[in-house]
Scaffold this motif. Structure first.
Motif, short mmCIF file in Angstrom:
data_model
loop_
_atom_site.label_atom_id
_atom_site.label_comp_id
_atom_site.label_asym_id
_atom_site.label_seq_id
_atom_site.Cartn_x
_atom_site.Cartn_y
_atom_site.Cartn_z
N GLU A 70 -6.03 13.40 -10.14
CA GLU A 70 -6.70 12.07 -10.59
C GLU A 70 -5.39 10.96 -10.30
OE1 GLU A 70 -6.72 13.56 -14.35
OE2 GLU A 70 -9.06 13.53 -14.53
N ALA A 71 -5.69 9.75 -9.61
CA ALA A 71 -4.78 8.76 -9.38
C ALA A 71 -4.74 7.76 -10.47
CB ALA A 71 -5.17 8.36 -8.05
N LYS A 72 -3.72 7.63 -11.06
CA LYS A 72 -3.69 6.41 -12.22
C LYS A 72 -2.83 5.09 -11.69
CE LYS A 72 -2.67 5.11 -16.83
NZ LYS A 72 -1.38 4.93 -17.46
N TRP A 73 -3.45 4.15 -11.73
CA TRP A 73 -2.66 3.08 -10.98
C TRP A 73 -1.54 2.68 -11.76
CZ3 TRP A 73 -1.08 -1.85 -12.22
CH2 TRP A 73 -1.02 -2.91 -11.20
N PRO A 74 -0.47 2.37 -11.23
CA PRO A 74 -0.10 2.04 -9.77
C PRO A 74 -0.04 3.41 -8.92
CG PRO A 74 1.63 1.52 -10.93
CD PRO A 74 0.73 1.95 -12.06
N ASN A 75 0.81 4.37 -9.28
CA ASN A 75 1.07 5.44 -8.44
C ASN A 75 1.25 6.91 -9.47
OD1 ASN A 75 3.21 4.11 -9.00
ND2 ASN A 75 4.01 4.08 -6.98
N ASP A 76 0.79 7.09 -10.36
CA ASP A 76 0.90 8.09 -11.27
C ASP A 76 -0.14 9.30 -10.72
OD1 ASP A 76 3.20 7.18 -12.61
OD2 ASP A 76 1.84 6.54 -14.33
N TRP A 103 0.52 -1.22 0.11
CA TRP A 103 0.04 0.07 -0.06
C TRP A 103 0.98 1.17 -0.01
CZ3 TRP A 103 -4.89 0.21 -0.99
CH2 TRP A 103 -5.79 -0.95 -1.08
N LEU A 104 2.10 1.19 0.06
CA LEU A 104 2.92 2.32 0.34
C LEU A 104 2.91 3.15 -1.01
CD1 LEU A 104 4.85 4.26 2.03
CD2 LEU A 104 6.71 2.47 1.49
N PRO A 105 2.85 2.67 -2.22
CA PRO A 105 2.80 3.64 -3.26
C PRO A 105 1.66 4.30 -3.40
CG PRO A 105 3.60 1.40 -3.88
CD PRO A 105 3.10 1.17 -2.68
#
Ligand code: BTN
Length: 267
Positions: free
Chosen positions: A119-125, A95-97
């Motif tokens: 906006e959060a784009k998986w994994p962590n952009d 979960w850290l990212p």
């Protein structure tokens, strides 16, 4: 260290945060190969004891995920890495990212005008208006002590003409979104303060991360083509799985769990 950098960075911190991240845990480089590499080397040599920060005005060998390069002109963006002792249980490390994306996203939203949301784009952009403005590279090391190094490249004052041609169509910066420059060190102070306040506590119960992510999930409900471990899957993004994975719903096969991806395209 650049003269005045520490006091500029910690201007609005509380005493507790200053104690956790005193001046000897902050390094500033005018130019460095990569802040992640530099911090990993320091940890390997046993020079890092607690939460520590390496910041650079320029990187000559900035690294992105999947072995990509991360390039930025000098003195316009935020390029930094935070070392976090891995104290929480290993099950929570995935979960850290996402926690990093949340803490950075919250700090950015707090300085954006007009109530804009990232906006959060998986994994962590992190995206604004469908374009990437922040990339996060989390690396771990176990010796001599277990640490995660969270490397962040955040496009703050980068102008359109400064984007390399290969990302010109897909990248943006806070300058472009807001139409004015932002103070990089003020924003960095907010982000570091968020980590000092919430880490590792926020990993013990991930509800807060999931709620934040769900409200900003760029891929949820969109038709995607995902390349993972050399195979390509199509389906609709269905949010995060119990370990922070990407859930992809395929009409015929049900919900697939994606642990890592080389490429994610909108169809
Ligand atoms: C990605 O989106 O691919 C992640 C990019 C991470 C870039 C940052 S810049 C500061 C830190 N040092 C590095 O070499 N990489 C990270």
């Amino acid at each position: 260290m650049r003269v005045g950098f520490y006091s500029e960075l910690t201007r609005d911190w509380g005493e507790t945060e200053r104690r956790v991240l005193p001046e000897d845990r902050v390094q500033f480089h005018e130019s460095v190969d990569s802040t992640n590499t530099s911090l990993l080397d320091e940890i390997r040599e046993g020079n890092v004891e607690g939460v520590s920060l390496v910041v650079a005005d320029h990187q000559t060998g900035g690294r992105g995920r999947r072995g990509d390069r991360w390039e930025a002109p000098p003195r316009v963006n935020l390029l930094f890495s935070i070392a976090l002792p891995l104290e929480a249980s290993p099950q929570s490390w995935s979960w850290l990212p996402h926690l990093s994306a949340k803490l950075i996203g919250e700090s950015v939203e707090s300085i954006l005008t007009g109530g804009s949301r990232v906006e959060a784009k998986w994994p962590n952009d992190l995206y604004l208006g469908g374009r990437k403005f922040c990339g996060i590279l989390v690396e771990t090391i176990s010796n001599p002590e277990p640490f995660a190094v969270v490397g962040v490249g955040l496009n703050v004052n980068m102008k359109r003409c400064q984007f390399p041609p290969e990302i010109e169509a897909t990248a943006t910066s806070l300058l472009e979104w807001e139409g004015c420059e932002s103070n990089r060190w003020y924003l960095l102070g907010l982000i570091v303060r968020g980590f000092l306040t919430d880490y590792p506590k926020a990993l013990t119960s991930t509800e807060g991360i999931v709620d934040w992510y769900e409200e900003r999930d760029y891929l949820r409900g969109r038709r995607l083509r995902v390349t993972s471990v050399g195979r390509t899957f199509e389906g609709v993004g269905q949010g995060l799985g119990s370990q922070g994975e990407l859930l992809l719903e395929d009409e015929d096969r049900g919900v697939r769990t994606i642990l890592s991806a080389e490429k994610i395209m909108l169809c």
